[in-house]
Structures are given as C-alpha cells and as structure tokens.
Scaffold this active site. Sequence first.
Site, PDB file in Angstrom:
ATOM      1  N   GLY A 195       0.782  -1.236   0.000  1.00 47.66           N
ATOM      2  CA  GLY A 195       0.000   0.000   0.000  1.00 47.66           C
ATOM      3  C   GLY A 195       0.808   1.276   0.000  1.00 47.66           C
ATOM      4  O   GLY A 195       0.230   2.365   0.046  1.00 47.66           O
ATOM      5  N   PRO A 248       4.920  -4.710  -0.917  1.00 48.04           N
ATOM      6  CA  PRO A 248       4.759  -3.561  -1.804  1.00 48.04           C
ATOM      7  C   PRO A 248       4.556  -4.009  -3.245  1.00 48.04           C
ATOM      8  O   PRO A 248       5.166  -4.978  -3.692  1.00 48.04           O
ATOM      9  CB  PRO A 248       6.100  -2.819  -1.661  1.00 48.04           C
ATOM     10  N   GLY A 249       3.665  -3.340  -3.959  1.00 48.95           N
ATOM     11  CA  GLY A 249       3.507  -3.565  -5.392  1.00 48.95           C
ATOM     12  C   GLY A 249       3.834  -2.259  -6.101  1.00 48.95           C
ATOM     13  O   GLY A 249       4.888  -2.073  -6.698  1.00 48.95           O
ATOM     14  N   ARG A 250       2.892  -1.334  -5.970  1.00 49.60           N
ATOM     15  CA  ARG A 250       3.009  -0.042  -6.639  1.00 49.60           C
ATOM     16  C   ARG A 250       4.374   0.635  -6.423  1.00 49.60           C
ATOM     17  O   ARG A 250       4.982   1.127  -7.372  1.00 49.60           O
ATOM     18  CB  ARG A 250       1.918   0.885  -6.098  1.00 49.60           C
ATOM     19  N   ARG A 289      -6.552   3.279 -14.913  1.00 48.81           N
ATOM     20  CA  ARG A 289      -6.514   3.925 -13.587  1.00 48.81           C
ATOM     21  C   ARG A 289      -7.220   5.278 -13.530  1.00 48.81           C
ATOM     22  O   ARG A 289      -7.989   5.526 -12.593  1.00 48.81           O
ATOM     23  CB  ARG A 289      -5.069   4.041 -13.081  1.00 48.81           C
ATOM     24  N   TYR A 323     -10.086   5.023 -10.853  1.00 53.46           N
ATOM     25  CA  TYR A 323      -9.745   5.557  -9.523  1.00 53.46           C
ATOM     26  C   TYR A 323      -9.588   7.080  -9.534  1.00 53.46           C
ATOM     27  O   TYR A 323      -9.045   7.636  -8.582  1.00 53.46           O
ATOM     28  CB  TYR A 323      -8.421   4.978  -9.029  1.00 53.46           C
ATOM     29  N   CYS A 345     -15.250   4.589 -26.819  1.00 56.06           N
ATOM     30  CA  CYS A 345     -16.518   5.273 -27.067  1.00 56.06           C
ATOM     31  C   CYS A 345     -17.274   5.564 -25.781  1.00 56.06           C
ATOM     32  O   CYS A 345     -18.450   5.247 -25.647  1.00 56.06           O
ATOM     33  CB  CYS A 345     -17.383   4.420 -27.978  1.00 56.06           C
ATOM     34  N   GLU A 346     -16.591   6.121 -24.791  1.00 53.60           N
ATOM     35  CA  GLU A 346     -17.241   6.453 -23.524  1.00 53.60           C
ATOM     36  C   GLU A 346     -16.707   7.788 -23.046  1.00 53.60           C
ATOM     37  O   GLU A 346     -15.510   8.057 -23.163  1.00 53.60           O
ATOM     38  CB  GLU A 346     -16.930   5.378 -22.472  1.00 53.60           C
ATOM     39  N   TYR A 362      -0.458  -1.546 -12.022  1.00 55.92           N
ATOM     40  CA  TYR A 362      -1.872  -1.609 -12.404  1.00 55.92           C
ATOM     41  C   TYR A 362      -2.072  -0.940 -13.769  1.00 55.92           C
ATOM     42  O   TYR A 362      -3.059  -0.257 -13.998  1.00 55.92           O
ATOM     43  CB  TYR A 362      -2.750  -1.000 -11.296  1.00 55.92           C
TER      44      TYR A 362
END
Length: 427
Positions: A241, A283-285, A320, A324, A351-352, A380
């Site tokens: 995190g 840890p990842g991010r 992302r 988020y 198309c959004e 991510y």
Amino acid sequence: MMPFEIPGHLEVKNGHLHVGGVDTVRLAAEYGTPLYVTNEGRLRENYRRFAAAFPGVQIFFAAKSNNNIVVQKILAQEGAGADAFSDGEIYLARLAGIPAEKILFTGNSKTDAELRYAVDAGTMVSVDSHDELIALSKIASAAGREVRIGFRVNPDVDAKAHPKLATGLKKSKFGIPREQIVSIYKEARDLPGVKPVGIHCHIGSQILETGPFAEAMGKMMDLVEQICGFIDLEWVDLGGGYGIPYQKGAKTPTPQEWADAILPVFDERCRKLGIRPELHLEPGRYIVADTTVLLMQVNTVKRSGSNFVATDAGFNTLIRPAMYDSYHEAVVANKADAAPADTYTVVGPVCESGDILATDRKLPAVRKGDIVALLDAGAYGFCMSSQYVGRPRCAEVLVHDGQAELIRKRETYDDLLQNQIVPGRLL
Ligand SMILES: *Cc1c(COP(=O)(O)O)cnc(C)c1O
C-alpha cells in the site's frame, strides 16, 4: 523551461524524453504506440531502496501490480518473494523463479481448484475465511501435505486511501474480524493439513501517510499477543500500500519514513513478548509504478467543450484514471523541453465519455502525430488493460543499459478471436 521538473530517473535530451538513456520518440517510431516502456535500472533501484530501509524484512512483491514475467524475473533476482492473488499468479511467479516457499497465496474468494494448485505447488496460504480454512484443511490432508498458513485479519484501520483502494475498513470484504481471530487460530491449530505460522493484513493502496501503517502494526501486534501463547508464530505480514507521488511536487513518505513508523512498533512489541517472528511486507506499486511510461500518439487535436488531445491509448490501455480518478503526469515526449502553451485534456479512443487520461494540463502546443508520455504507468497498468472496443493490447519494451528489448508483443486481430469458437452450424 519544462512544465514540471522531470523526475530524476527520466531525462530530456535534444528536446526528447528519455527513459534509461533511450529516446522515447525513437521507441514510439520503432515499436509503434501505445507502448509501455519499463526501465530495468529503476526497477532494481526501487526494490533495493525499499529493501534497504527494512533490514531483515522479507519482501513479497504484489504480483497483481505488474504481471510481466520479465519484471518478476528481475525482482526474483533481487530476492523478492511474491504475494499471489490467484493460481495464475502463483504459476507466473514460479515461472519467474520465485521459490514456492516465498509465495503467499492471498485472495478473498479462492476456489477449491486454486487451493489444490497452491497445495501441490507448496506455497503458503493467507486464509481469508472459515470456509476457506475447512476447504484447505481437507484438500491438504487428502494430499498428505501440511500447508503453512496465516490468516488475513481485517484490522479495521482507515488507510485514508481512495474508497476503491481501502481494503482494511470494518466493512471491507477482506479478512477475518479481529474478534474472531483467537478462536480461528485455536481451531486451525487442531486441524489436519494446515499449520498456522503467520498473520497477515493489507490495509489499502496508494496510502500517503505513515500513521495508518503504525496503527495497523499496533493492532496486529495486539492480536499477536493474544495468539503467541499457543501458536509458534514465524511471521507477521503487514501487506502493501506504499503510495508514490503521481503528481510531481507531491510529498510522500520515503521507505525510511515508512520503516521509522513501522519497525519500532514491531520490534518493541516483539521484545516485550519475547518472540522473534519475521516481518513480511508486500509492496507492489512502490516497486513498479515509476519504472514505466506509457507512450501514445496524438490522433487529433480539437477545440470543442475542452481543448482535447485524443490519443491512441484510452482506458482500454490504462484504466486507472477512469477507475480511480488517478492522476498521471503527461509529457509531450517530442517537445519535452518546450514551454507550456495551452491547457489540454488528454482523452483516449474508447466510445465512452469517461475515457479521460489527463484533465486540464498545461502542455506545449500539441499537434497531430506528437507522442504523449504518461508517467508512472508501471503499476496496475498493462495488467489491467483490455481489448475493449476491439483493440488488441499494446506492446511492452524493457530498457537496460541504453538498449531496448521487446518483452511483450503487440496483439494482432487474431488475438481478438483467441479462444472464440464459432459453432459449425454458423460457419
Ligand atoms: C494489492 C495488494 C498488495 C499491494 O498493494 P500496493 O498498493 O500495490 O503496494 C499487497 N498485498 C495484498 C494482499 C494486495 O491485495
């Protein structure tokens, strides 16, 4: 003059953004866009910086944050274990060379087949529920194995993260409530096929303060105190995190500051209890986010409701911002030292109307054909990309010692059809 200070591991030479000594404009021309470009040197530096702040701590890289096998191989060389959230992540982590003993199978909704896979592979398991405990005990004892487990605790800590990134609140779907921890460890101690040796939590992602970690560590040690009399505790896992400064100039804690908040609580409580478990972190991010830029080519510049820059990557390539509301710095890679000339909103080809990558950014005058780089796209990023709107997924390149190597091919139209079956009567 630059729109903001380029972070230290990126450079601008001859007006072009460089990653690991390689010209991103040249990479875009050679490999096409969109393109994820990962800097091996930065990856190793990040891992070493984090690990150096936590001596004696075993790091389990959160595999879901970047599923590229080359990235995981490099981290395996650096000594990382893996936090794997699925059987597929166990499979990849082992292929990357991470030994099964250094893989923790986490996940809140594991199938029996996944549990069997983990038992056969010999990983540890973080058990998320009573149902899972019973299933794992049956599967492991039927296989004549004893699996080393911990329980995922819901520590009830507000990580002060984005609501979609908070995982340790009382109402979140993850983990076992603190009140049930003592009884579930007692039950597990007496069950065949499982050996409770650890305790685990993970309070959220992109956390920007040290306080929630200190609080979680304290609450975990309260539980350790209640179970260490009857459980021979080998590890305490505080999860991941650790946030990064997506917005340049933002201040985030350094690994040393995270360590200064966490380690004294852990060490002091262990000393009082007279126990010496290992501390594990996931840890990842922090390890992968800033290793990677996403290069995109500008298809259209258009003044309508906003001043739009439309590129060839959207939320199909980097979800992302849409998912988020996250911020990624945008740099015009072929005009990286030009002064800002206007305010632009960078959008994708999906198309959004939610397909927005960067809102109201001061950039040099942008023209069709320019290359825009979104920074800090290594966590991510590709792993959450999709083929939505019929776009094959993009390629990934690794830069190392001033050289670029393709580490994931761009998909083709055939990949859009992969595994689809047309019944004979419709042929
Ligand atoms: C996602 C996850 C992590 C990593 O989170 P980061 O914010 O990327 O550090 C660690 N542990 C578990 C159990 C996770 O689900």
